[in-house]
Design a protein around this motif. Structure first.
Motif, PDB file in Angstrom:
ATOM      1  N   GLU A 245     -39.292  35.059 -10.220  1.00  0.00           N
ATOM      2  CA  GLU A 245     -39.890  34.652 -11.492  1.00  0.00           C
ATOM      3  C   GLU A 245     -40.867  35.706 -11.983  1.00  0.00           C
ATOM      4  OE1 GLU A 245     -41.206  30.574 -10.439  1.00  0.00           O
ATOM      5  OE2 GLU A 245     -40.873  30.172 -12.554  1.00  0.00           O
ATOM      6  N   GLU A 246     -41.693  36.236 -11.086  1.00  0.00           N
ATOM      7  CA  GLU A 246     -42.662  37.262 -11.461  1.00  0.00           C
ATOM      8  C   GLU A 246     -41.960  38.523 -11.942  1.00  0.00           C
ATOM      9  OE1 GLU A 246     -45.018  37.601  -7.907  1.00  0.00           O
ATOM     10  OE2 GLU A 246     -46.014  35.673  -8.267  1.00  0.00           O
ATOM     11  N   ARG A 247     -40.861  38.897 -11.270  1.00  0.00           N
ATOM     12  CA  ARG A 247     -40.101  40.071 -11.717  1.00  0.00           C
ATOM     13  C   ARG A 247     -39.537  39.845 -13.099  1.00  0.00           C
ATOM     14  NH1 ARG A 247     -38.200  40.082  -6.303  1.00  0.00           N
ATOM     15  NH2 ARG A 247     -36.278  39.084  -6.932  1.00  0.00           N
ATOM     16  N   LEU A 248     -38.973  38.659 -13.334  1.00  0.00           N
ATOM     17  CA  LEU A 248     -38.418  38.351 -14.655  1.00  0.00           C
ATOM     18  C   LEU A 248     -39.501  38.367 -15.722  1.00  0.00           C
ATOM     19  CD1 LEU A 248     -35.824  35.500 -14.144  1.00  0.00           C
ATOM     20  CD2 LEU A 248     -35.408  37.761 -15.054  1.00  0.00           C
ATOM     21  N   GLU A 249     -40.643  37.756 -15.423  1.00  0.00           N
ATOM     22  CA  GLU A 249     -41.731  37.727 -16.393  1.00  0.00           C
ATOM     23  C   GLU A 249     -42.213  39.147 -16.674  1.00  0.00           C
ATOM     24  OE1 GLU A 249     -44.591  35.062 -14.700  1.00  0.00           O
ATOM     25  OE2 GLU A 249     -43.416  33.285 -15.233  1.00  0.00           O
ATOM     26  N   GLY A 250     -42.287  39.982 -15.654  1.00  0.00           N
ATOM     27  CA  GLY A 250     -42.702  41.370 -15.833  1.00  0.00           C
ATOM     28  C   GLY A 250     -41.715  42.145 -16.694  1.00  0.00           C
ATOM     29  N   GLU A 251     -40.419  41.942 -16.453  1.00  0.00           N
ATOM     30  CA  GLU A 251     -39.395  42.612 -17.243  1.00  0.00           C
ATOM     31  C   GLU A 251     -39.431  42.143 -18.685  1.00  0.00           C
ATOM     32  OE1 GLU A 251     -35.675  41.932 -15.313  1.00  0.00           O
ATOM     33  OE2 GLU A 251     -36.248  43.067 -13.539  1.00  0.00           O
ATOM     34  N   ASN A 252     -39.595  40.839 -18.900  1.00  0.00           N
ATOM     35  CA  ASN A 252     -39.647  40.310 -20.263  1.00  0.00           C
ATOM     36  C   ASN A 252     -40.895  40.793 -20.982  1.00  0.00           C
ATOM     37  OD1 ASN A 252     -37.237  38.959 -20.072  1.00  0.00           O
ATOM     38  ND2 ASN A 252     -38.142  37.026 -19.466  1.00  0.00           N
ATOM     39  N   GLY A 253     -42.011  40.902 -20.277  1.00  0.00           N
ATOM     40  CA  GLY A 253     -43.250  41.377 -20.887  1.00  0.00           C
ATOM     41  C   GLY A 253     -43.183  42.858 -21.207  1.00  0.00           C
TER      42      GLY A 253
ATOM     43  N   LEU B 289     -33.524  24.433  -1.135  1.00  0.00           N
ATOM     44  CA  LEU B 289     -34.369  25.398  -1.832  1.00  0.00           C
ATOM     45  C   LEU B 289     -35.854  25.111  -1.658  1.00  0.00           C
ATOM     46  CD1 LEU B 289     -32.460  25.870  -5.187  1.00  0.00           C
ATOM     47  CD2 LEU B 289     -32.604  27.460  -3.269  1.00  0.00           C
ATOM     48  N   HIS B 290     -36.160  23.942  -1.161  1.00  0.00           N
ATOM     49  CA  HIS B 290     -37.559  23.581  -1.015  1.00  0.00           C
ATOM     50  C   HIS B 290     -38.173  24.109   0.274  1.00  0.00           C
ATOM     51  CE1 HIS B 290     -37.976  21.297  -4.640  1.00  0.00           C
ATOM     52  NE2 HIS B 290     -36.836  20.709  -4.383  1.00  0.00           N
ATOM     53  N   THR B 291     -37.441  24.939   0.967  1.00  0.00           N
ATOM     54  CA  THR B 291     -38.048  25.554   2.140  1.00  0.00           C
ATOM     55  C   THR B 291     -39.100  26.548   1.660  1.00  0.00           C
ATOM     56  OG1 THR B 291     -36.481  27.365   2.222  1.00  0.00           O
ATOM     57  CG2 THR B 291     -35.896  25.363   3.447  1.00  0.00           C
ATOM     58  N   GLN B 292     -40.029  26.808   2.492  1.00  0.00           N
ATOM     59  CA  GLN B 292     -41.135  27.688   2.115  1.00  0.00           C
ATOM     60  C   GLN B 292     -40.637  29.076   1.732  1.00  0.00           C
ATOM     61  OE1 GLN B 292     -44.055  28.202   5.191  1.00  0.00           O
ATOM     62  NE2 GLN B 292     -45.678  28.532   3.714  1.00  0.00           N
ATOM     63  N   GLU B 293     -39.707  29.636   2.472  1.00  0.00           N
ATOM     64  CA  GLU B 293     -39.208  30.982   2.175  1.00  0.00           C
ATOM     65  C   GLU B 293     -38.497  31.023   0.836  1.00  0.00           C
ATOM     66  OE1 GLU B 293     -39.188  34.802   2.482  1.00  0.00           O
ATOM     67  OE2 GLU B 293     -40.144  33.544   3.974  1.00  0.00           O
ATOM     68  N   ALA B 294     -37.691  30.018   0.541  1.00  0.00           N
ATOM     69  CA  ALA B 294     -36.985  29.980  -0.734  1.00  0.00           C
ATOM     70  C   ALA B 294     -37.965  29.874  -1.892  1.00  0.00           C
ATOM     71  CB  ALA B 294     -36.001  28.818  -0.767  1.00  0.00           C
ATOM     72  N   GLN B 295     -39.013  29.112  -1.708  1.00  0.00           N
ATOM     73  CA  GLN B 295     -40.023  28.991  -2.758  1.00  0.00           C
ATOM     74  C   GLN B 295     -40.714  30.324  -3.001  1.00  0.00           C
ATOM     75  OE1 GLN B 295     -42.513  25.770  -1.494  1.00  0.00           O
ATOM     76  NE2 GLN B 295     -41.101  24.196  -2.213  1.00  0.00           N
ATOM     77  N   LYS B 296     -41.026  31.045  -1.928  1.00  0.00           N
ATOM     78  CA  LYS B 296     -41.653  32.358  -2.081  1.00  0.00           C
ATOM     79  C   LYS B 296     -40.723  33.310  -2.828  1.00  0.00           C
ATOM     80  CE  LYS B 296     -44.417  32.172   2.141  1.00  0.00           C
ATOM     81  NZ  LYS B 296     -44.550  32.721   3.497  1.00  0.00           N
ATOM     82  N   GLU B 297     -39.442  33.317  -2.451  1.00  0.00           N
ATOM     83  CA  GLU B 297     -38.477  34.192  -3.110  1.00  0.00           C
ATOM     84  C   GLU B 297     -38.324  33.824  -4.583  1.00  0.00           C
ATOM     85  OE1 GLU B 297     -36.092  37.202  -3.983  1.00  0.00           O
ATOM     86  OE2 GLU B 297     -37.143  36.956  -2.095  1.00  0.00           O
TER      87      GLU B 297
ATOM     88  N   LYS C 162     -38.124  23.459 -12.576  1.00  0.00           N
ATOM     89  CA  LYS C 162     -36.846  23.466 -11.844  1.00  0.00           C
ATOM     90  C   LYS C 162     -35.841  24.419 -12.486  1.00  0.00           C
ATOM     91  CE  LYS C 162     -36.456  19.020 -12.364  1.00  0.00           C
ATOM     92  NZ  LYS C 162     -37.683  18.646 -13.023  1.00  0.00           N
ATOM     93  N   THR C 163     -35.717  24.358 -13.803  1.00  0.00           N
ATOM     94  CA  THR C 163     -34.737  25.193 -14.497  1.00  0.00           C
ATOM     95  C   THR C 163     -35.070  26.667 -14.335  1.00  0.00           C
ATOM     96  OG1 THR C 163     -34.331  23.446 -16.110  1.00  0.00           O
ATOM     97  CG2 THR C 163     -33.643  25.656 -16.729  1.00  0.00           C
ATOM     98  N   VAL C 164     -36.309  27.045 -14.574  1.00  0.00           N
ATOM     99  CA  VAL C 164     -36.696  28.450 -14.472  1.00  0.00           C
ATOM    100  C   VAL C 164     -36.580  28.952 -13.039  1.00  0.00           C
ATOM    101  CG1 VAL C 164     -39.194  28.171 -14.198  1.00  0.00           C
ATOM    102  CG2 VAL C 164     -38.293  30.196 -15.331  1.00  0.00           C
ATOM    103  N   THR C 165     -36.802  28.078 -12.073  1.00  0.00           N
ATOM    104  CA  THR C 165     -36.646  28.476 -10.670  1.00  0.00           C
ATOM    105  C   THR C 165     -35.190  28.788 -10.360  1.00  0.00           C
ATOM    106  OG1 THR C 165     -38.566  27.164 -10.015  1.00  0.00           O
ATOM    107  CG2 THR C 165     -36.998  27.738  -8.279  1.00  0.00           C
ATOM    108  N   VAL C 166     -34.281  27.950 -10.839  1.00  0.00           N
ATOM    109  CA  VAL C 166     -32.850  28.213 -10.635  1.00  0.00           C
ATOM    110  C   VAL C 166     -32.454  29.518 -11.318  1.00  0.00           C
ATOM    111  CG1 VAL C 166     -30.516  27.398 -11.167  1.00  0.00           C
ATOM    112  CG2 VAL C 166     -32.217  25.803 -10.274  1.00  0.00           C
ATOM    113  N   ILE C 167     -32.918  29.713 -12.542  1.00  0.00           N
ATOM    114  CA  ILE C 167     -32.592  30.940 -13.286  1.00  0.00           C
ATOM    115  C   ILE C 167     -33.131  32.166 -12.548  1.00  0.00           C
ATOM    116  CG2 ILE C 167     -32.994  32.202 -15.440  1.00  0.00           C
ATOM    117  CD1 ILE C 167     -33.092  29.360 -16.805  1.00  0.00           C
ATOM    118  N   ALA C 168     -34.349  32.071 -12.031  1.00  0.00           N
ATOM    119  CA  ALA C 168     -34.939  33.187 -11.294  1.00  0.00           C
ATOM    120  C   ALA C 168     -34.137  33.512 -10.042  1.00  0.00           C
ATOM    121  CB  ALA C 168     -36.390  32.866 -10.936  1.00  0.00           C
ATOM    122  N   LEU C 169     -33.674  32.490  -9.337  1.00  0.00           N
ATOM    123  CA  LEU C 169     -32.860  32.724  -8.139  1.00  0.00           C
ATOM    124  C   LEU C 169     -31.531  33.382  -8.484  1.00  0.00           C
ATOM    125  CD1 LEU C 169     -33.578  29.435  -6.175  1.00  0.00           C
ATOM    126  CD2 LEU C 169     -34.220  31.755  -5.497  1.00  0.00           C
ATOM    127  N   VAL C 170     -30.897  32.934  -9.558  1.00  0.00           N
ATOM    128  CA  VAL C 170     -29.632  33.539  -9.987  1.00  0.00           C
ATOM    129  C   VAL C 170     -29.871  34.994 -10.396  1.00  0.00           C
ATOM    130  CG1 VAL C 170     -27.799  33.475 -11.720  1.00  0.00           C
ATOM    131  CG2 VAL C 170     -28.580  31.355 -10.668  1.00  0.00           C
TER     132      VAL C 170
END
Length: 136
Positions: free
Chosen positions: A125-133, A112-120, A5-13
């Motif tokens: 999250e993937e972009r953040l993980e890629g940038e951090n890596g 946020l639990h809509t399917q589109e929001a989850q995809k976004e 939940k926390t990382v999802t909120v951070i990724a959206l922000v």
């Protein structure tokens, strides 16, 4: 626990941070910040998680007391990416009764639990993980 939940909120922000930073602050009603209301016990944890998962790219203000809030200018609050504030300052005492802010957060979280929001959120999250890596 551990549901992301926390990382999802951070990724959206983080996904919206660049667009928010382009907002002009000429109108005193405009803010770039995302307000996150947390209990006093976890505010520092949230701050650490934001730094960790954003790679330090999100400008975060932590407000734990009325005195600290009074030291900040309106502009500082509006320019931050994230404003963390303890629920006690908003009249949300730990009495077990949910305050209006907590109720609003629940409504927003359920949206946020809509399917589109989850995809976004996953894409962010993937972009953040890629940038951090990439920075390692």
């Amino acid at each position: 626990l551990g549901a992301g939940k926390t990382v999802t909120v951070i990724a959206l922000v983080a996904a919206d941070a660049e667009a928010a930073r382009r907002l002009p602050l000429s109108d005193s009603r405009t803010s770039r910040a995302t307000l996150i209301v947390v209990t006093p016990l976890i505010i520092r944890q949230w701050e650490a998680e934001i730094a960790r998962f954003s790679g330090g790219k999100l400008r975060t203000l932590r407000i734990e007391s009325a005195a600290h809030l009074q030291q900040l200018t309106s502009r500082q609050l509006r320019e931050a990416d994230v404003v963390l504030i303890v629920s006690d300052l908003l009249g949300c005492a730990s009495s077990g009764k949910a305050c209006a802010f907590e109720k609003a957060a629940v409504v927003k979280a359920s949206a946020l639990h809509t399917q589109e929001a989850q995809k976004e959120a996953r894409r962010a999250e993937e972009r953040l993980e890629g940038e951090n890596g990439a920075g390692r």
